[in-house]
Scaffold this motif. Structure first.
Motif, PDB file in Angstrom:
ATOM      1  N   GLU A 115     -17.178  49.663  61.002  1.00  0.00           N
ATOM      2  CA  GLU A 115     -16.469  48.691  60.170  1.00  0.00           C
ATOM      3  C   GLU A 115     -16.899  48.781  58.707  1.00  0.00           C
ATOM      4  O   GLU A 115     -16.090  48.581  57.808  1.00  0.00           O
ATOM      5  CB  GLU A 115     -16.663  47.273  60.703  1.00  0.00           C
ATOM      6  CG  GLU A 115     -15.836  47.012  61.942  1.00  0.00           C
ATOM      7  CD  GLU A 115     -15.854  45.554  62.389  1.00  0.00           C
ATOM      8  OE1 GLU A 115     -16.722  44.774  61.925  1.00  0.00           O
ATOM      9  OE2 GLU A 115     -14.992  45.208  63.212  1.00  0.00           O
ATOM     10  N   TYR A 116     -18.168  49.103  58.466  1.00  0.00           N
ATOM     11  CA  TYR A 116     -18.633  49.267  57.087  1.00  0.00           C
ATOM     12  C   TYR A 116     -17.902  50.432  56.420  1.00  0.00           C
ATOM     13  O   TYR A 116     -17.447  50.328  55.283  1.00  0.00           O
ATOM     14  CB  TYR A 116     -20.150  49.475  57.054  1.00  0.00           C
ATOM     15  CG  TYR A 116     -20.725  49.437  55.665  1.00  0.00           C
ATOM     16  CD1 TYR A 116     -21.081  48.231  55.079  1.00  0.00           C
ATOM     17  CD2 TYR A 116     -20.891  50.605  54.929  1.00  0.00           C
ATOM     18  CE1 TYR A 116     -21.595  48.187  53.793  1.00  0.00           C
ATOM     19  CE2 TYR A 116     -21.398  50.571  53.642  1.00  0.00           C
ATOM     20  CZ  TYR A 116     -21.760  49.361  53.076  1.00  0.00           C
ATOM     21  OH  TYR A 116     -22.252  49.313  51.797  1.00  0.00           O
ATOM     22  N   ALA A 117     -17.779  51.556  57.142  1.00  0.00           N
ATOM     23  CA  ALA A 117     -17.083  52.722  56.600  1.00  0.00           C
ATOM     24  C   ALA A 117     -15.609  52.403  56.342  1.00  0.00           C
ATOM     25  O   ALA A 117     -15.040  52.806  55.317  1.00  0.00           O
ATOM     26  CB  ALA A 117     -17.215  53.905  57.556  1.00  0.00           C
ATOM     27  N   GLU A 118     -14.997  51.677  57.258  1.00  0.00           N
ATOM     28  CA  GLU A 118     -13.592  51.278  57.093  1.00  0.00           C
ATOM     29  C   GLU A 118     -13.432  50.385  55.866  1.00  0.00           C
ATOM     30  O   GLU A 118     -12.497  50.547  55.075  1.00  0.00           O
ATOM     31  CB  GLU A 118     -13.139  50.556  58.364  1.00  0.00           C
ATOM     32  CG  GLU A 118     -11.675  50.239  58.421  1.00  0.00           C
ATOM     33  CD  GLU A 118     -11.261  49.664  59.772  1.00  0.00           C
ATOM     34  OE1 GLU A 118     -10.190  49.021  59.809  1.00  0.00           O
ATOM     35  OE2 GLU A 118     -11.979  49.845  60.782  1.00  0.00           O
ATOM     36  N   ASP A 119     -14.351  49.450  55.705  1.00  0.00           N
ATOM     37  CA  ASP A 119     -14.358  48.553  54.551  1.00  0.00           C
ATOM     38  C   ASP A 119     -14.484  49.349  53.252  1.00  0.00           C
ATOM     39  O   ASP A 119     -13.765  49.103  52.280  1.00  0.00           O
ATOM     40  CB  ASP A 119     -15.509  47.555  54.697  1.00  0.00           C
ATOM     41  CG  ASP A 119     -15.628  46.560  53.555  1.00  0.00           C
ATOM     42  OD1 ASP A 119     -14.741  46.510  52.685  1.00  0.00           O
ATOM     43  OD2 ASP A 119     -16.633  45.830  53.528  1.00  0.00           O
ATOM     44  N   LEU A 120     -15.393  50.330  53.229  1.00  0.00           N
ATOM     45  CA  LEU A 120     -15.566  51.152  52.022  1.00  0.00           C
ATOM     46  C   LEU A 120     -14.267  51.847  51.632  1.00  0.00           C
ATOM     47  O   LEU A 120     -13.863  51.830  50.472  1.00  0.00           O
ATOM     48  CB  LEU A 120     -16.647  52.212  52.246  1.00  0.00           C
ATOM     49  CG  LEU A 120     -18.095  51.773  52.188  1.00  0.00           C
ATOM     50  CD1 LEU A 120     -19.008  52.916  52.638  1.00  0.00           C
ATOM     51  CD2 LEU A 120     -18.460  51.331  50.778  1.00  0.00           C
TER      52      LEU A 120
END
Length: 181
Positions: A115-120
């Motif tokens: 989810e962090y990568a998607e958010d980035l």
């Protein structure tokens, strides 16, 4: 002009007493060990189509130079949790580029890192599209703002997470967006 027309996503885990061999094993697990991999930055080309790993691999030949956006992490610390994730954000406008992001972390679960990568990726795309948002709000709230704008059609991620080998052998995780010309 070299603009990829297709992309597929893959991930893998490798374990070995040697660090390099652990990376090779992770590449094998991901199905991409037979290519000459060139890492590129994080632009998702306009009109690029996502295909399955199986379809993508069938279109490539051993020894081929293949462009990827790759996240990679490794450890020889027993039981240390690590992740490697790729995020994707695709704009509604087909002729506009999107974003991929790489995230490598320790101590995050597969869902947290993904989810962090998607958010980035979504945040990078949102800033280029002029979508206003508060960067301090939670990802789930920003995700709704991005999608409600009508300018971002899709966000997703792939993440590989693993604990370090209990015997202290090198463990490598990777996630990759593999471009097909």
């Amino acid at each position: 002009m070299m603009v990829p027309r297709r992309v597929f996503f893959t991930g893998g885990v490798g374990v070995h007493k040697d660090r390099l061999a652990s990376f090779e094993a992770a590449l094998r697990s991901a199905g991409i060990e037979m290519f000459n991999i060139v890492n590129v930055s994080s632009i998702f080309p306009p009109n690029c189509i996502e295909i399955s790993r199986e379809e993508g691999l069938s279109m490539l030949k051993p020894g081929e130079i293949v462009y990827t956006v790759m996240a990679r992490n490794d450890t020889n610390e027993p039981n240390r949790l690590m992740s490697a994730a790729i995020g994707l954000a695709v704009p509604e406008e087909k002729n506009h580029y999107g974003y991929l992001s790489e995230h490598h972390s320790y101590g995050e679960t597969q869902l947290q890192a993904g989810e962090y990568a998607e958010d980035l990726a979504a945040t990078m795309l949102a800033t280029t599209l002029g979508i206003e948002f508060d960067p301090d709000t939670a990802w789930q709230e920003r995700e709704q703002i991005y999608k409600a704008s009508g300018k971002i059609i899709k966000t997703s991620h792939i993440c590989t997470s693993e604990k370090g080998d209990p015997d202290g052998r090198w463990t490598t995780v990777l996630a990759a967006a593999v471009f097909v010309m």
